[in-house]
Design a protein around this motif. Sequence first.
Motif, PDB file in Angstrom:
ATOM      1  N   GLN A  76      32.626  58.035  75.623  1.00 35.54           N
ATOM      2  CA  GLN A  76      32.082  57.536  76.891  1.00 35.54           C
ATOM      3  C   GLN A  76      31.979  56.004  76.934  1.00 35.54           C
ATOM      4  O   GLN A  76      31.389  55.460  77.858  1.00 35.54           O
ATOM      5  N   GLU A  77      32.595  55.300  75.957  1.00 33.48           N
ATOM      6  CA  GLU A  77      32.485  53.844  75.949  1.00 33.48           C
ATOM      7  C   GLU A  77      33.026  53.263  77.258  1.00 33.48           C
ATOM      8  O   GLU A  77      33.912  53.827  77.894  1.00 33.48           O
ATOM      9  N   ARG A  78      32.421  52.129  77.643  1.00 31.14           N
ATOM     10  CA  ARG A  78      32.803  51.498  78.899  1.00 31.14           C
ATOM     11  C   ARG A  78      32.741  49.989  78.739  1.00 31.14           C
ATOM     12  O   ARG A  78      31.846  49.460  78.081  1.00 31.14           O
ATOM     13  N   LEU A  79      33.680  49.286  79.356  1.00 30.31           N
ATOM     14  CA  LEU A  79      33.771  47.839  79.270  1.00 30.31           C
ATOM     15  C   LEU A  79      33.309  47.210  80.579  1.00 30.31           C
ATOM     16  O   LEU A  79      33.739  47.620  81.659  1.00 30.31           O
ATOM     17  N   TYR A  80      32.415  46.226  80.468  1.00 32.67           N
ATOM     18  CA  TYR A  80      31.914  45.472  81.617  1.00 32.67           C
ATOM     19  C   TYR A  80      32.292  44.011  81.417  1.00 32.67           C
ATOM     20  O   TYR A  80      32.225  43.500  80.297  1.00 32.67           O
ATOM     21  N   ASN A  81      32.663  43.338  82.496  1.00 32.41           N
ATOM     22  CA  ASN A  81      33.068  41.939  82.428  1.00 32.41           C
ATOM     23  C   ASN A  81      32.146  41.058  83.259  1.00 32.41           C
ATOM     24  O   ASN A  81      31.562  41.516  84.249  1.00 32.41           O
ATOM     25  N   ARG A  82      32.019  39.819  82.823  1.00 28.06           N
ATOM     26  CA  ARG A  82      31.377  38.747  83.571  1.00 28.06           C
ATOM     27  C   ARG A  82      29.987  39.126  84.107  1.00 28.06           C
ATOM     28  O   ARG A  82      29.110  39.434  83.322  1.00 28.06           O
ATOM     29  N   SER A  83      29.789  39.097  85.414  1.00 29.80           N
ATOM     30  CA  SER A  83      28.447  39.355  85.964  1.00 29.80           C
ATOM     31  C   SER A  83      28.013  40.799  85.748  1.00 29.80           C
ATOM     32  O   SER A  83      26.814  41.072  85.583  1.00 29.80           O
ATOM     33  N   ASP A  84      28.953  41.730  85.737  1.00 29.93           N
ATOM     34  CA  ASP A  84      28.601  43.126  85.444  1.00 29.93           C
ATOM     35  C   ASP A  84      28.080  43.251  84.005  1.00 29.93           C
ATOM     36  O   ASP A  84      27.143  44.003  83.748  1.00 29.93           O
ATOM     37  N   ALA A  85      28.688  42.491  83.085  1.00 35.58           N
ATOM     38  CA  ALA A  85      28.251  42.520  81.685  1.00 35.58           C
ATOM     39  C   ALA A  85      26.843  41.949  81.546  1.00 35.58           C
ATOM     40  O   ALA A  85      26.013  42.503  80.822  1.00 35.58           O
ATOM     41  N   VAL A  86      26.557  40.869  82.249  1.00 31.45           N
ATOM     42  CA  VAL A  86      25.222  40.264  82.193  1.00 31.45           C
ATOM     43  C   VAL A  86      24.183  41.231  82.750  1.00 31.45           C
ATOM     44  O   VAL A  86      23.138  41.471  82.131  1.00 31.45           O
TER      45      VAL A  86
END
Length: 149
Positions: A76-86
């Motif tokens: 179920q791993e998921r990658l978030y970038n930029r503002s979504d990651a913050v």
Amino acid sequence: MTEPERAEIEGRALLLYDGVCALCNGVVQFLLKHDRQDQLRYAPLQSTLGREILGRFGIRTFPDGVVLLTDALKPQERLYNRSDAVAKALKLLPAPWRLLGQLLSLVPKTLREFGYGIVARLRYRILGRYDTCPLPPLDQRRKLLGVYE
């Protein structure tokens, strides 16, 4: 990825950050201080581990901001970038930071990304950069991976 790195990140959230960016290192220090449930691990984007994780998702160039991998090495791993990651990283912290992450998620993504982009472009000019990734305090080093390569 080494076996100790695998053991440290499996099932946790892994924040990949610009290891020479003073702002990014400040964000890591903030998260280290407030992550009371020990959910986060950290690795510079420039590290072998950072490049390997990005490569698993088909990312061949360094992003201009942070990347967060949740449930690392799990189906179920998921990658978030930029503002979504913050926003997602803040949601992993206790109150009031969790609430701040939820509020940030409510801001339209185009507006969040616009603000994030401005900060990302100016971060070296405003806060500077390091020649190499700084070493964390001894009690926090096990959470920072790929820093000692």
